[in-house]
Structure formats: structure tokens, C-alpha cells
Design a protein around this motif. Structure first.
Motif, PDB file in Angstrom:
ATOM      1  N   GLU A   1       8.091   6.873  11.151  1.00 20.84           N
ATOM      2  CA  GLU A   1       8.310   5.554  11.961  1.00 20.84           C
ATOM      3  C   GLU A   1       7.057   4.857  11.778  1.00 20.84           C
ATOM      4  O   GLU A   1       7.139   3.578  11.445  1.00 20.84           O
ATOM      5  N   LYS A   2       5.828   5.290  11.869  1.00 21.28           N
ATOM      6  CA  LYS A   2       4.632   4.538  11.722  1.00 21.28           C
ATOM      7  C   LYS A   2       4.572   3.926  10.572  1.00 21.28           C
ATOM      8  O   LYS A   2       4.159   2.702  10.319  1.00 21.28           O
ATOM      9  N   ILE A   3       4.710   4.436   9.365  1.00 21.31           N
ATOM     10  CA  ILE A   3       4.513   3.946   7.797  1.00 21.31           C
ATOM     11  C   ILE A   3       5.653   2.953   7.682  1.00 21.31           C
ATOM     12  O   ILE A   3       5.451   1.930   7.093  1.00 21.31           O
ATOM     13  N   ASN A   4       6.984   3.063   8.060  1.00 24.64           N
ATOM     14  CA  ASN A   4       8.016   2.516   8.068  1.00 24.64           C
ATOM     15  C   ASN A   4       7.842   1.182   8.545  1.00 24.64           C
ATOM     16  O   ASN A   4       8.503   0.066   8.432  1.00 24.64           O
ATOM     17  N   ASN A   5       7.211   1.107   9.837  1.00 24.16           N
ATOM     18  CA  ASN A   5       7.017  -0.038  10.703  1.00 24.16           C
ATOM     19  C   ASN A   5       5.925  -0.849  10.157  1.00 24.16           C
ATOM     20  O   ASN A   5       5.821  -2.146  10.643  1.00 24.16           O
TER      21      ASN A   5
ATOM     22  N   LEU B   1       0.834  -1.224  -0.010  1.00 21.27           N
ATOM     23  CA  LEU B   1       0.079   0.135   0.067  1.00 21.27           C
ATOM     24  C   LEU B   1       0.865   1.179  -0.017  1.00 21.27           C
ATOM     25  O   LEU B   1       1.851   1.478   0.787  1.00 21.27           O
ATOM     26  N   ARG B   2       0.789   2.197  -0.958  1.00 22.63           N
ATOM     27  CA  ARG B   2       1.578   3.249  -1.159  1.00 22.63           C
ATOM     28  C   ARG B   2       0.857   4.248  -0.035  1.00 22.63           C
ATOM     29  O   ARG B   2      -0.106   4.776  -0.417  1.00 22.63           O
TER      30      ARG B   2
ATOM     31  N   TRP C   1       3.132  -1.683   3.921  1.00 21.17           N
ATOM     32  CA  TRP C   1       2.762  -0.112   3.746  1.00 21.17           C
ATOM     33  C   TRP C   1       4.467   0.221   3.127  1.00 21.17           C
ATOM     34  O   TRP C   1       5.380  -0.059   3.434  1.00 21.17           O
ATOM     35  N   GLU C   2       4.143   1.098   2.012  1.00 20.98           N
ATOM     36  CA  GLU C   2       5.387   1.728   1.330  1.00 20.98           C
ATOM     37  C   GLU C   2       5.156   3.316   1.565  1.00 20.98           C
ATOM     38  O   GLU C   2       4.106   3.919   1.107  1.00 20.98           O
ATOM     39  N   LEU C   3       6.423   3.860   2.109  1.00 20.19           N
ATOM     40  CA  LEU C   3       6.154   5.435   2.393  1.00 20.19           C
ATOM     41  C   LEU C   3       6.550   6.043   0.843  1.00 20.19           C
ATOM     42  O   LEU C   3       7.564   5.952   0.392  1.00 20.19           O
ATOM     43  N   VAL C   4       5.472   6.840   0.625  1.00 20.76           N
ATOM     44  CA  VAL C   4       5.421   7.648  -0.657  1.00 20.76           C
ATOM     45  C   VAL C   4       5.997   9.085  -0.189  1.00 20.76           C
ATOM     46  O   VAL C   4       6.912   9.934  -0.986  1.00 20.76           O
TER      47      VAL C   4
END
Length: 545
Positions: free
Chosen positions: A59-63, A31-32, A67-70
Motif C-alpha cells: 500500500e505504501k509504495i502504490n500510494n 522511482l523503482r 514510485w513504481e512497485l518492483v
């Protein structure tokens, strides 16, 4: 007829690919995810909050393994009531349109937008693009069924909070203005700097520039000429730019702060959503603070500048051939452009150059006669410039030798123009004391008001009477102050005329535009051989040409 076999219907269930109660799930594909955060001001505490938000979402998205941080999109010190100036927000929307984002995380609806219309608009737009917005505080996904109803409610609450904050800020500014608290923006204000005590003090170097602007304007220079002079001298503008504009010169000439006063609430913000600023033309109360800080320009000079601004903007309108309007235009190049009038039609004269047998000759001619022939002005003569200038200077020098007598006549004439008044320092002080007494009595009655209907009606009548008395006294005080200022300007002008005439008594002088502007009101062409010269204050002489 063969009987048809009865067919049995079958219904097969096909589950939805996406669970609408959760963020959009793209299956095996990651998920982007993007995050949007915003702080309201640029203060240090808020900026710390901004950095905390960035770190939190990163931190939330990378954990999250799926999920993939855009990107983290963040606006600092930008209003939430409008998205127009929120660059990062708009960049995020553009990425959504390019199908680069599946899910947006944000702290709350109030962080996303405090404008209900904008909030719904972008939520619907993102929903059409199959982009989910998750509001953490509300625990709400924008693609959930019925989410729009809750977003509208929360968005309305957020907008209402902004409106309340705006109202509180406006109330605070109103109370500050009532107390006469004046704020100075030194960065773009010429002539003052912040003193050690926090109060404005005069910057000597910049003050000289301000004085030069006022002096040149009263000497007859146009706004454009003053701007050109300052630009050529490499003097920076109040904003630090190299090129001066006429609007900047006009603003300096009209600003009451240069005489030590301050007018508060010159502009106001229409509403917290549009943030549109309008000039206050009476829609909101204003407060005028006298003697708030040291003056660079004395009151008499400032008043004369305002009179000259009004005179130039109200110049006589003359329709000219080839023009669509009748707007008069001030000319600083030749004093006679402003002063020379046709005795027959009352129309100004215009400077012309004639070429006669290869030689140039400068003459002045009535504009009506020039543009329309004898239709409106049949007998106005053309006046040769050199003869006209000699006649004017002869009259001025003659008057200079009668300096004392001329000034006495001017004082009488100007005094008649000002009119009589009972105003004086003692009378003005008495008016102020009476106003203070009325205010004290007014407040005392307010404290005594009870629930008794009869007493309340009696007190209301007393209050109305006191208000009427106060308004009458305030009007008298205002008239008194206006009269004193006008008298001060008159004395200043008479002193200037006296000094000019004193200099001319002992030395012959050639035609000088500045001197002519200082002491003459107009020059009327009666005939080819005669002109009528009107001095400031109305004193007239007939001079042969």
C-alpha cells in the motif's frame, strides 16, 4: 614587451542532480522501489506479522505517485544473523545488480541484518550500485553522508541482541537439561511415538525393526548386510526413505535411547552468527538421564552391542600387499575370517580358492604367508576348509555334552575378568544418600557466607572439602554402576551360550557361522593336524584336525 591583460576568473555553480538527504531521485522517471521484510520464526503470530508487513509496504509504495512497485521480498522463519539461507534477500540483491531497483524500504537495520559485517557489506555494495536503503525506524538513508557510522552502531546493537538471545536460549536449554527434561523428535526416530500423556511410548511395529537390527548385529551381520536386508524387505528408514545406509544402522545401534536413557547436549551451536553445529566432545556440560522412557532393548543386550562395535572397529591391523594402510576390516560372510589365527605369527587367516586340475578346493592360509612368502611366517600350514570346520564343530559338540561343567569354568574365567567389587544395591543406595547429604550441606554453607573475610575463608575451605568428597563418591558410584552393567552383560552372554550348548547336546549340526561367533573367541592353528579352540571366557581345548 606588450603587457598582458589581467584575466578575471569566473566560477559557475552547478547544483547536484541528486539531493543526498532524500532517496535517489531519477527525475521524471518513476522511482523503482522494493521492500524487504522478515520474521524470525514460523509461529502463527509471527506469520501474521509477516502478512501485515507485506500489505503495509504494498500500500505504501502504490500510494506514492512517483514510485513504481518492483516487488516485496520477504523471508519467513529464516535467521537474520546470516544471509546464506535468505533466498528472497539474495534475489533482491541480484535484481539490484541488474539495475532493476533504485530504492529499498525496510523496517529497521535489525530486519535487514543482525550481522554487522553482512549489513555493512551489502549497504556498501548497494551504494556502489547507486541503490538507496531506507531504514524506517532509524529514519536513515544508506546513501546519506555519515550513514555508515550510524549503520555500524545500530548494526552492532542488533548483533548484540542476537547474541544475548542466543545466550538466553542456551541458558534455558542448560537449565532444562539439569532438570532431566528430554525432548523427542519422533518424526525421524524409529521405535517411539508420542503418547496421549505427551510422553514417548513404544511403537510395536517399529520396535520389532529395532530389535531385528540388534539381533542381526549380534549374530554377526555387518552393518552393510543389515542395511541391504532392510532395503530388500522394503522397510522405510526413520526418515521415510527407501534405501538404508550403514550410518543409519550404526546410529541406531549406538543410541542410548533404545535402552530407556537419554544423553543431553550431544551437540552444540558454536555461535549465533555461523550457526555451525559441532559434536560435544567435552566443550560443554552434558547430562545423562536414566530410565527416562520405556526401553526397547534391555541394558545387557545394548552393552554387548557396544562391546561388539568396539571389537569390530579395533580389529587387528594387517598390512596386505597392494594396500596403503593396515586397517582391519570386519567380514560378516565367514566367521573364521574373524576367528582363525596363525599360531606362529599371530596373523589372521584368509579364505582362498585353489584350482587343481579343473577342480576347486577351498583352503585357509595365513595372510603373512600369502602376501610375503616365508619372510615373516615360515611354517604356517594351509588348512582345508571342510576338515577345519568339522574339527571345530566336533569340539563344540563335545563341549555341549559337558554343558554344566563348561559353563562353570566360563563363569570363573569371566568373573576373574570382571574383578571383585563391593558394589551392590545397598552400597549403591548408600553412596547416593551420602552424595545428597553433601549437596545439602554445601547449599547450607553457601547461605551462611557473610562479608567477614575470616568467616568467608573458613567456609570456602569447607566447600572445597565437600566438593572433593562429592567427586570421590560420584566416582565410586560410577564404577559401581559400570560393574553392575558388566555383570548383567556377562549373565546374558552366559545364558545365551547355555541355550546354544543345550540345543547342540541332542542333535548333530553342520558348521554354523552364527553359533561359532556366539561361543568362540578364536581358533589358533598350531599345526596341520592340530588347532587350539578358545571359548568365550578363555576356556581352551586342543582339537585334532
Amino acid at each position: 614587451m606588450e603587457n598582458k591583460r589581467k584575466m578575471k576568473k569566473t566560477v559557475r555553480y552547478i547544483p547536484a542532480k541528486t539531493n543526498l538527504s532524500d532517496p535517489i531521485n531519477t527525475g521524471t522517471k518513476k522511482l523503482r522501489v522494493a521492500a524487504y521484510c522478515r520474521v524470525s520464526t514460523k509461529e502463527e503470530e509471527q506469520l501474521n506479522s509477516y502478512e501485515v508487513q507485506r500489505k503495509y509496504y504494498t500500500e505504501k509504495i502504490n500510494n506514492e505517485p512517483e514510485w513504481e512497485l518492483v516487488g516485496i521480498f520477504a523471508d519467513k522463519g529464516i535467521t537474520g544473523t546470516s544471509v546464506k539461507k535468505r533466498d528472497k534477500f539474495l534475489q533482491m540483491i541480484r535484481m539490484c545488480k541488474r539495475n532493476k531497483i533504485d530504492l529499498i524500504l525496510t523496517k529497521s537495520i535489525s530486519r535487514f541484518a543482525r550481522n554487522t559485517v553482512d549489513c555493512l557489506h551489502y549497504v556498501r555494495l548497494l551504494k556502489e550500485l547507486n541503490v538507496d536503503v531506507f531504514f524506517e525506524e532509524q529514519g536513515l538513508h544508506s546513501i546519506q553522508n555519515g550513514s555508515e557510522f550510524y549503520i555500524t552502531i545500530y548494526g552492532s546493537i542488533a548483533q548484540s541482541e542476537s547474541e544475548n538471545i542466543s545466550a538466553n536460549v542456551r541458558w534455558g536449554k542448560e537449565q532444562s537439561a539439569r532438570k532431566g527434561n528430554v525432548s523427542f523428535h519422533y518424526k525421524n526416530f524409529l521405535g517411539y511415538r508420542k503418547g496421549e500423556d505427551g510422553q514417548p511410548e513404544i511403537d510395536p511395529d517399529q520396535a520389532e525393526i529395532v530389535k531385528e537390527i540388534y539381533h542381526r548385529f549380534l549374530m554377526g551381520d555387518s552393518l552393510n548386510k543389515i542395511a541391504k536386508y532392510l532395503t530388500e524387505k522394503n522397510i522405510p528408514t526413520p526418515a521415510g526413505k527407501e534405501i538404508w545406509q550403514t550410518s543409519t544402522i550404526k546410529s541406531i545401534l549406538k543410541n542410548e535411547r533404545y535402552k530407556g536413557d537419554a544423553l543431553l547436549n550431544k551437540t552444540y551451536v558454536v555461535d549465533c552468527l555461523s550457526k555451525k553445529t559441532k559434536i560435544n566432545c567435552g566443550e560443554r556440560p552434558q547430562y545423562y538421564v536414566e530410565d527416562n522412557h520405556p526401553a526397547i532393548i534391555d541394558r545387557a543386550t545394548f552393552g554387548r552391542v557396544q562391546e561388539e562395535l568396539a571389537r569390530r572397529s579395533g580389529k587387528q591391523k594387517v598390512k596386505r600387499v597392494g594396500t596403503k594402510t593396515e586397517n582391519g576390516k570386519y567380514s560378516s560372510k565367514y566367521a573364521l575370517t574373524e576367528l582363525l589365527i596363525c599360531g606362529e605369527s599371530g596373523t589372521p587367516y584368509r579364505r582362498c580358492t585353489w584350482n587343481i586340475r579343473g577342480k576347486q578346493k577351498i583352503v585357509w592360509r595365513c595372510i603373512n604367508r600369502l602376501d610375503f612368502g616365508k619372510k615373516y611366517c615360515k611354517n604356517s600350514p594351509s588348512m582345508e576348509e571342510s576338515s577345519l570346520q568339522n574339527a571345530i564343530m566336533n569340539a563344540i559338540v563335545k563341549m555341549a555334552k559337558q554343558n554344566a561343567d563348561v559353563l562353570e569354568v566360563l563363569k570363573i574365567n569371566i568373573g576373574m575378568g570382571i574383578g571383585t567389587s563391593n558394589c551392590g544395591e545397598r552400597n549403591r543406595l548408600n553412596l547416593q544418600i551420602e552424595i545428597e547429604k553433601i549437596e545439602s550441606e554445601f547449599n547450607s554453607i553457601l547461605c551462611q557466607i557473610t562479608d567477614d573475610i575470616q568467616d568467608r575463608e573458613t567456609n570456602e575451605m569447607k566447600l572445597e572439602k565437600l566438593i572433593a568428597q562429592k567427586r570421590k563418591l560420584e566416582k565410586q558410584l560410577e564404577e559401581c554402576q559400570e560393574h553392575e552393567e558388566k555383570q548383567e552383560r556377562t549373565n546374558s552372554r552366559l545364558e545365551e551360550i547355555s541355550n546354544t550348548l543345550s540345543r547342540l547336546q541332542y542333535q548333530p549340526i553342520e558348521f554354523n557361522d552364527q553359533i561359532v561367533r556366539q561361543i568362540l573367541e578364536k581358533v589358533v592353528v598350531e599345526s596341520k593336524q592340530r588347532i587350539r579352540i578358545v571359548f568365550v571366557g578363555g576356556y581352551e581345548v586342543i582339537q585334532e584336525v
